[in-house]
Design an enzyme around this catalytic site. Structure first.
Site, PDB file in Angstrom:
ATOM      1  CG  HIS A 260     -16.689 -52.708  33.048  1.00 51.69           C
ATOM      2  ND1 HIS A 260     -16.987 -53.078  31.757  1.00 51.69           N
ATOM      3  CD2 HIS A 260     -15.601 -53.442  33.420  1.00 51.69           C
ATOM      4  CE1 HIS A 260     -16.127 -54.002  31.373  1.00 51.69           C
ATOM      5  NE2 HIS A 260     -15.276 -54.236  32.354  1.00 51.69           N
ATOM      6  CG  ASP A 314      -9.629 -54.147  38.974  1.00 51.49           C
ATOM      7  OD1 ASP A 314      -9.086 -55.258  39.014  1.00 51.49           O
ATOM      8  OD2 ASP A 314      -9.700 -53.460  37.942  1.00 51.49           O
TER       9      ASP A 314
HETATM   10  N1  CMC Z   1     -15.871 -42.922  39.627  1.00 48.60           N
HETATM   11  C1  CMC Z   1     -16.574 -41.801  39.376  1.00 48.60           C
HETATM   12  N2  CMC Z   1     -17.075 -41.497  38.163  1.00 48.60           N
HETATM   13  C2  CMC Z   1     -16.840 -42.353  37.169  1.00 48.60           C
HETATM   14  C3  CMC Z   1     -16.122 -43.552  37.368  1.00 48.60           C
HETATM   15  C4  CMC Z   1     -15.627 -43.807  38.652  1.00 48.60           C
HETATM   16  N3  CMC Z   1     -14.905 -44.904  38.908  1.00 48.60           N
HETATM   17  N4  CMC Z   1     -16.045 -44.217  36.199  1.00 48.60           N
HETATM   18  C5  CMC Z   1     -16.677 -43.472  35.290  1.00 48.60           C
HETATM   19  N5  CMC Z   1     -17.159 -42.344  35.877  1.00 48.60           N
HETATM   20  C6  CMC Z   1     -17.901 -41.262  35.222  1.00 48.60           C
HETATM   21  C7  CMC Z   1     -16.925 -40.334  34.490  1.00 48.60           C
HETATM   22  O1  CMC Z   1     -16.453 -39.306  35.328  1.00 48.60           O
HETATM   23  C8  CMC Z   1     -17.789 -39.836  33.368  1.00 48.60           C
HETATM   24  O2  CMC Z   1     -18.674 -38.878  33.885  1.00 48.60           O
HETATM   25  P1  CMC Z   1     -19.186 -37.635  32.997  1.00 48.60           P
HETATM   26  O3  CMC Z   1     -19.930 -38.248  31.857  1.00 48.60           O
HETATM   27  O4  CMC Z   1     -20.039 -36.852  33.924  1.00 48.60           O
HETATM   28  O5  CMC Z   1     -17.943 -36.928  32.547  1.00 48.60           O
HETATM   29  C9  CMC Z   1     -18.635 -41.042  32.996  1.00 48.60           C
HETATM   30  O6  CMC Z   1     -18.708 -41.840  34.199  1.00 48.60           O
HETATM   31  C10 CMC Z   1     -18.011 -41.891  31.882  1.00 48.60           C
HETATM   32  O7  CMC Z   1     -16.693 -42.223  32.275  1.00 48.60           O
HETATM   33  P2  CMC Z   1     -15.569 -42.687  31.265  1.00 48.60           P
HETATM   34  O8  CMC Z   1     -14.283 -42.747  31.994  1.00 48.60           O
HETATM   35  O9  CMC Z   1     -15.613 -41.839  30.024  1.00 48.60           O
HETATM   36  O10 CMC Z   1     -16.138 -44.108  30.864  1.00 48.60           O
HETATM   37  P3  CMC Z   1     -15.321 -45.300  30.252  1.00 48.60           P
HETATM   38  O11 CMC Z   1     -16.277 -46.275  29.728  1.00 48.60           O
HETATM   39  O12 CMC Z   1     -14.257 -44.819  29.342  1.00 48.60           O
HETATM   40  O13 CMC Z   1     -14.579 -45.823  31.581  1.00 48.60           O
HETATM   41  C11 CMC Z   1     -13.433 -47.007  33.150  1.00 48.60           C
HETATM   42  C12 CMC Z   1     -14.489 -47.052  32.048  1.00 48.60           C
HETATM   43  C13 CMC Z   1     -13.276 -48.377  33.729  1.00 48.60           C
HETATM   44  C14 CMC Z   1     -12.094 -46.575  32.539  1.00 48.60           C
HETATM   45  C15 CMC Z   1     -13.863 -46.003  34.247  1.00 48.60           C
HETATM   46  O14 CMC Z   1     -15.084 -46.392  34.814  1.00 48.60           O
HETATM   47  C16 CMC Z   1     -12.798 -45.814  35.311  1.00 48.60           C
HETATM   48  O15 CMC Z   1     -11.839 -45.045  35.100  1.00 48.60           O
HETATM   49  N6  CMC Z   1     -12.918 -46.490  36.497  1.00 48.60           N
HETATM   50  C17 CMC Z   1     -11.945 -46.385  37.548  1.00 48.60           C
HETATM   51  C18 CMC Z   1     -10.756 -47.275  37.248  1.00 48.60           C
HETATM   52  C19 CMC Z   1     -11.131 -48.743  37.374  1.00 48.60           C
HETATM   53  O16 CMC Z   1     -11.732 -49.161  38.335  1.00 48.60           O
HETATM   54  N7  CMC Z   1     -10.709 -49.526  36.368  1.00 48.60           N
HETATM   55  C20 CMC Z   1     -10.966 -50.956  36.326  1.00 48.60           C
HETATM   56  C21 CMC Z   1     -11.892 -51.309  35.209  1.00 48.60           C
HETATM   57  S1  CMC Z   1     -12.614 -52.950  35.278  1.00 48.60           S
HETATM   58  C22 CMC Z   1     -11.365 -54.092  35.292  1.00 48.60           C
HETATM   59  C23 CMC Z   1     -10.257 -53.920  34.355  1.00 48.60           C
HETATM   60  O17 CMC Z   1     -10.443 -53.580  33.188  1.00 48.60           O
HETATM   61  O18 CMC Z   1      -9.140 -54.157  34.777  1.00 48.60           O
END
Ligand code: CMC
Length: 378
Positions: A260, A314
């Site tokens: 998140h 989720d």
């Molecule tokens: N599994 C593995 N690694 C992860 C995950 C994950 N679910 N989420 C983030 N990371 C890692 C990512 O690979 C990155 O690593 P590195 O710095 O080594 O490259 C680091 O954490 C930062 O990730 P990011 O995607 O740049 O971070 P963000 O703040 O933009 O992402 C997020 C937030 C929700 C988009 C992301 O955690 C994600 O894609 N999660 C999976 C999809 C998900 O479950 N979405 C629902 C979000 S909550 C409810 C909603 O909004 O609906």
């Protein structure tokens, strides 16, 4: 004045708001200052929607008027149902929902967003009709007729009834209603921001909600709940969870339902949803997906805790809906029919001091190029 570019606007405030607040370090979520744990324990979705929209817990009279108004507006015009019958049955339910909500706006004159009375009725209609549209689509796409709402049933009870034509066990309605509370609002997420951008042009609320629905659909946002259950089904048994997690992370692929932008601890909604799933399974029998999910969480924690990545809202919600027999591709529409109250709360709040969203960009292209006629291009 030049500003730093922040990809994804991470950490950039886009609004001042008194609707909800997240403490991502402590894992606290409050609606209008009240923690979601307390709302799940004591409130209903409809009461919580009122709190979000109008800023205070309703008095007895206010609650009964709000409940009656929403209950009376659950029906959708037959032309909306006819329109949905023309949509391809294999299309995604979020697209059907978005199309139906956009069409709703054509039936109700909502152009003058300065009309407070009209805005109230728009909010009533949208909160009331989204569940009817979702349930109607669930049936229409398989060739069944939509089931009209029943005025004697409460909000969640009625939704589950419209899905199946039978009144659900009390525990299903209680658990489902808490799910709706937990999905109702969440500060400046992508779909809320999308709606606020649309609202800033003084577009009508149906268009605002239709644009938010489009944003919620993506797998990085609301669409993740669907992908989580697909992932858990793919893993199949708890014994396969560890191997799956290790391989997935080695492949540099994300675990759906984890991570998140704001929470650096387990999402408080995931904590509550996990206990709601346990409550449901105690009453109605276990779910194999739950055992897989617990193992995934355990295995993931060895790799992701250090990065502040934990289960989000989720991760456990789909397991609950799956147990209730709801199709996986309807999970994100369920999110939308709860979140509509948060979207509308931000719409109403923003109208008090509206300013058109028109951010800047950092141009990275060229200047002073000449036009090359087509026959001279290589
Ligand atoms: N599994 C593995 N690694 C992860 C995950 C994950 N679910 N989420 C983030 N990371 C890692 C990512 O690979 C990155 O690593 P590195 O710095 O080594 O490259 C680091 O954490 C930062 O990730 P990011 O995607 O740049 O971070 P963000 O703040 O933009 O992402 C997020 C937030 C929700 C988009 C992301 O955690 C994600 O894609 N999660 C999976 C999809 C998900 O479950 N979405 C629902 C979000 S909550 C409810 C909603 O909004 O609906």
């Amino acid at each position: 004045m030049p500003h730093d570019f922040m990809p994804g606007l991470a950490g950039v405030p886009a609004a001042k708001s008194a609707i909800s607040d997240v403490d991502g370090a402590r894992g606290v979520l409050e609606y209008r200052g009240i923690r979601v744990e307390e709302l799940c324990a004591s409130s209903s979705y409809l009461e919580t929607a009122y709190l979000l929209l109008f800023g205070h817990l309703p008095s007895r009279g206010e609650l009964s008027k709000w409940t009656e108004d929403v209950t009376r507006h659950r029906r959708v015009k037959f032309t909306i149902i006819d329109l949905m019958k023309c949509l391809p049955e294999h299309g995604h339910p979020m697209d059907a929902l978005q199309a139906a909500v956009a069409a709703l706006g054509m039936f109700y004159p909502g152009r003058n967003v300065k009309d407070v009375e009209n805005n109230y009725w728009s909010a009533v209609r949208l909160v009331a009709k989204l569940p009817t549209i979702v349930a109607a689509w669930a049936r229409l796409r398989r060739g069944d007729e939509a089931i009209p709402p029943r005025d004697d049933l409460e909000f969640s009870e009625n939704f589950l009834y419209m899905m199946t034509e039978s009144v659900p066990p009390a525990v299903w309605s209680e658990v489902f209603d808490d799910c709706l509370i937990l999905h109702a609002e969440h500060t400046m997420n992508a779909s809320t921001f999308t709606g606020m951008i649309t609202a800033s042009t003084l577009a009508d609320p149906y268009t605002v909600v239709a644009s938010s629905i489009g944003s919620l659909k993506g797998p990085l946002h609301g669409g993740a709940n669907e992908e989580v259950v697909q992932m858990l089904k793919e893993i199949g048994t708890p014994g396969h969870a560890r191997e799956f997690v290790v391989q997935r992370l080695a492949d540099k692929r994300k675990l759906m339902g984890f991570g998140h932008r704001v929470y650096k601890v387990k999402d408080p909604r995931a904590v509550i949803l996990q206990s709601l799933s346990v409550k449901l399974f105690k009453a109605c029998g276990s779910s194999p997906l739950y055992d897989v999910a617990v193992e995934v969480e355990r295995a993931a924690s060895e790799h992701l805790d250090a990065k502040g990545i934990y289960p989000n809202v989720d991760f456990y919600s789909g397991i609950i809906y799956d147990k209730m027999g709801i199709d996986v591709d309807l999970f994100t529409p369920l999110f939308a029919m709860a979140r509509v109250s948060g979207w509308l709360a931000h719409w109403l709040e923003q109208l008090h001091e509206n300013k058109l969203f028109r951010p800047d960009q950092i141009y990275s292209g060229e200047h002073n190029r000449s036009y090359v006629p087509l026959n001279e291009r290589s």
